[in-house]
Design a protein around this motif. Structure first.
Motif, PDB file in Angstrom:
ATOM      1  N   THR A 165       0.829  -1.199   0.000  1.00  0.00           N
ATOM      2  CA  THR A 165       0.000   0.000   0.000  1.00  0.00           C
ATOM      3  C   THR A 165       0.863   1.248   0.000  1.00  0.00           C
ATOM      4  O   THR A 165       0.588   2.215  -0.731  1.00  0.00           O
ATOM      5  CB  THR A 165      -0.929   0.004   1.222  1.00  0.00           C
ATOM      6  OG1 THR A 165      -1.747  -1.160   1.203  1.00  0.00           O
ATOM      7  CG2 THR A 165      -1.812   1.250   1.232  1.00  0.00           C
ATOM      8  N   TRP A 223     -10.328   3.906   5.562  1.00  0.00           N
ATOM      9  CA  TRP A 223      -9.795   3.398   4.298  1.00  0.00           C
ATOM     10  C   TRP A 223     -10.783   2.489   3.570  1.00  0.00           C
ATOM     11  O   TRP A 223     -10.593   2.194   2.394  1.00  0.00           O
ATOM     12  CB  TRP A 223      -8.498   2.630   4.556  1.00  0.00           C
ATOM     13  CG  TRP A 223      -7.301   3.495   4.765  1.00  0.00           C
ATOM     14  CD1 TRP A 223      -7.283   4.839   5.035  1.00  0.00           C
ATOM     15  CD2 TRP A 223      -5.941   3.075   4.731  1.00  0.00           C
ATOM     16  NE1 TRP A 223      -5.993   5.280   5.176  1.00  0.00           N
ATOM     17  CE2 TRP A 223      -5.143   4.221   4.993  1.00  0.00           C
ATOM     18  CE3 TRP A 223      -5.302   1.853   4.517  1.00  0.00           C
ATOM     19  CZ2 TRP A 223      -3.745   4.171   5.040  1.00  0.00           C
ATOM     20  CZ3 TRP A 223      -3.917   1.800   4.571  1.00  0.00           C
ATOM     21  CH2 TRP A 223      -3.148   2.941   4.823  1.00  0.00           C
ATOM     22  N   ARG A 224     -11.840   2.065   4.245  1.00  0.00           N
ATOM     23  CA  ARG A 224     -12.868   1.252   3.590  1.00  0.00           C
ATOM     24  C   ARG A 224     -13.961   2.128   2.981  1.00  0.00           C
ATOM     25  O   ARG A 224     -14.891   1.609   2.364  1.00  0.00           O
ATOM     26  CB  ARG A 224     -13.489   0.286   4.605  1.00  0.00           C
ATOM     27  CG  ARG A 224     -12.489  -0.708   5.202  1.00  0.00           C
ATOM     28  CD  ARG A 224     -13.133  -1.588   6.256  1.00  0.00           C
ATOM     29  NE  ARG A 224     -13.640  -0.805   7.386  1.00  0.00           N
ATOM     30  CZ  ARG A 224     -12.896  -0.391   8.409  1.00  0.00           C
ATOM     31  NH1 ARG A 224     -11.595  -0.658   8.438  1.00  0.00           N
ATOM     32  NH2 ARG A 224     -13.435   0.295   9.404  1.00  0.00           N
ATOM     33  N   ASN A 253      -7.418  -0.171  -1.366  1.00  0.00           N
ATOM     34  CA  ASN A 253      -7.970  -1.522  -1.218  1.00  0.00           C
ATOM     35  C   ASN A 253      -7.649  -2.423  -2.394  1.00  0.00           C
ATOM     36  O   ASN A 253      -8.232  -3.509  -2.519  1.00  0.00           O
ATOM     37  CB  ASN A 253      -9.484  -1.424  -1.024  1.00  0.00           C
ATOM     38  CG  ASN A 253      -9.861  -0.810   0.305  1.00  0.00           C
ATOM     39  OD1 ASN A 253      -9.863  -1.483   1.338  1.00  0.00           O
ATOM     40  ND2 ASN A 253     -10.156   0.486   0.308  1.00  0.00           N
TER      41      ASN A 253
END
Length: 255
Positions: A165, A223-224, A253
Motif C-alpha cells: 500500500t 480506508w474502507r 484496497n
C-alpha cells in the motif's frame, strides 16, 4: 450551535497560550504504556479544556486523550486532543495542533483545529467551514488522482504495516509529501492540498476533523470508505471531492 461554536473558539484560543509556555523549552517527556510520549503541556492543556467545557456545557460528556471519558450519558460528547503531534511539539516543530470536536448522538457536528505555534485556526459546523479571519473554507475541485497533490501521513508506519500500500501511495498523485498530524487535513479543507492519507489514529485524532472537512465540501472516511466513528486505530483518508476520494479508496484496497 453558533453560540457553542463561539464558546469553543474562545476556549481554545485561551488554551493555545499554554503549550507556548513550554514549546522549545526542553520540556520533560514521559512514555505512556502504549509507548507514545506525553508532556506536562499535554496534560495541562487537556485539564484546562475540560474545566472550561464543564463550565460552559454542564452535563456533556468529555472524551480526551490524556484523561479518558467523563461526564453524562446524554446526546453530546466533546472530543479533545490537547496536543495533536506531541512528537512534533517536543522536537520543536511548530505544526502540532489542538483538536476539539463535538458529537451529537455519535455524529461529529462541530470541529476546531487550532495551531498554537502558527496562530492559525480552522473550524467547521453545519453553517460552513472557516479560518481564523472568518474566510470561508472550500476544498479544491480536483477530481483525478493523477492531478492531485497528496499528503501521506505516518508514512513510516504504513511502510512497516502495509508495504505494498505504501508503494502504491508513493507513486500516486501528481505530487506528494510525507507529513504527520492534523495540519495536512486542515490544508485539504482550505483547498491548498487535494488529499491526505493517514494511519494508526485514535478517535480524538480524527473526529474533530470531520465537520471541518465536510463543511468545506470534502470527504473524510476510513480506508474502507465508511463514516468515521468512535473506533480505535483508524486509517483515515480526506479528499477534496467525492471522485478523488473514490480513487483513493480503490487504490488503498487494491489486491
Amino acid at each position: 450551535m453558533q453560540d457553542w461554536l463561539d464558546a469553543i473558539l474562545a476556549i481554545t484560543e485561551e488554551a493555545a497560550a499554554l503549550p507556548q509556555t513550554y514549546f522549545r523549552q526542553g520540556v520533560d517527556v514521559i512514555q505512556k504504556a502504549d509507548e507514545t510520549p506525553v508532556t506536562v503541556a499535554d496534560r495541562e492543556v487537556e485539564s484546562f479544556l475540560r474545566a472550561a467545557i464543564e463550565r460552559h456545557f454542564p452535563g456533556h460528556a468529555i472524551f480526551g486523550e490524556e484523561f479518558g471519558e467523563t461526564g453524562g450519558d446524554g446526546p453530546y460528547r466533546w472530543i479533545i486532543d490537547p496536543i495533536d503531534g506531541t512528537r512534533s511539539f517536543i522536537s520543536g516543530m511548530p505544526l502540532f495542533g489542538m483538536l476539539v470536536g463535538l458529537l451529537e448522538h455519535g455524529k461529529p457536528v462541530l470541529g476546531t483545529v487550532r495551531l498554537p505555534a502558527l496562530g492559525e485556526v480552522y473550524y467547521g459546523s453545519g453553517a460552513g467551514a472557516f479560518d481564523g479571519a472568518g474566510q470561508r473554507l472550500s476544498t479544491s475541485k480536483t477530481a483525478s488522482l493523477d492531478t492531485a497533490f497528496l499528503y501521506i501521513n505516518e508514512a513510516d508506519k504504513i511502510l512497516r504495516a502495509a508495504p505494498e500500500t505504501f508503494h502504491r501511495l508513493n507513486r500516486a498523485g501528481k505530487d506528494r509529501r510525507f507529513a504527520y498530524d492534523c495540519y495536512p487535513h486542515a490544508l485539504v479543507a482550505a483547498g491548498h492540498v487535494d488529499a491526505c492519507v493517514d494511519f494508526d489514529l485514535q478517535p480524538y485524532d480524527y473526529l474533530p476533523l470531520v465537520p471541518v472537512i465536510e463543511a468545506a465540501g470534502g470527504v473524510i472516511t476510513d480506508w474502507r470508505g465508511e463514516r468515521l466513528a468512535m473506533q480505535n486505530d483508524e486509517a483515515v483518508v480526506s479528499a477534496a471531492t467525492p471522485a478523488l476520494h473514490a480513487e483513493l479508496i480503490a487504490l488503498l484496497n487494491k489486491d
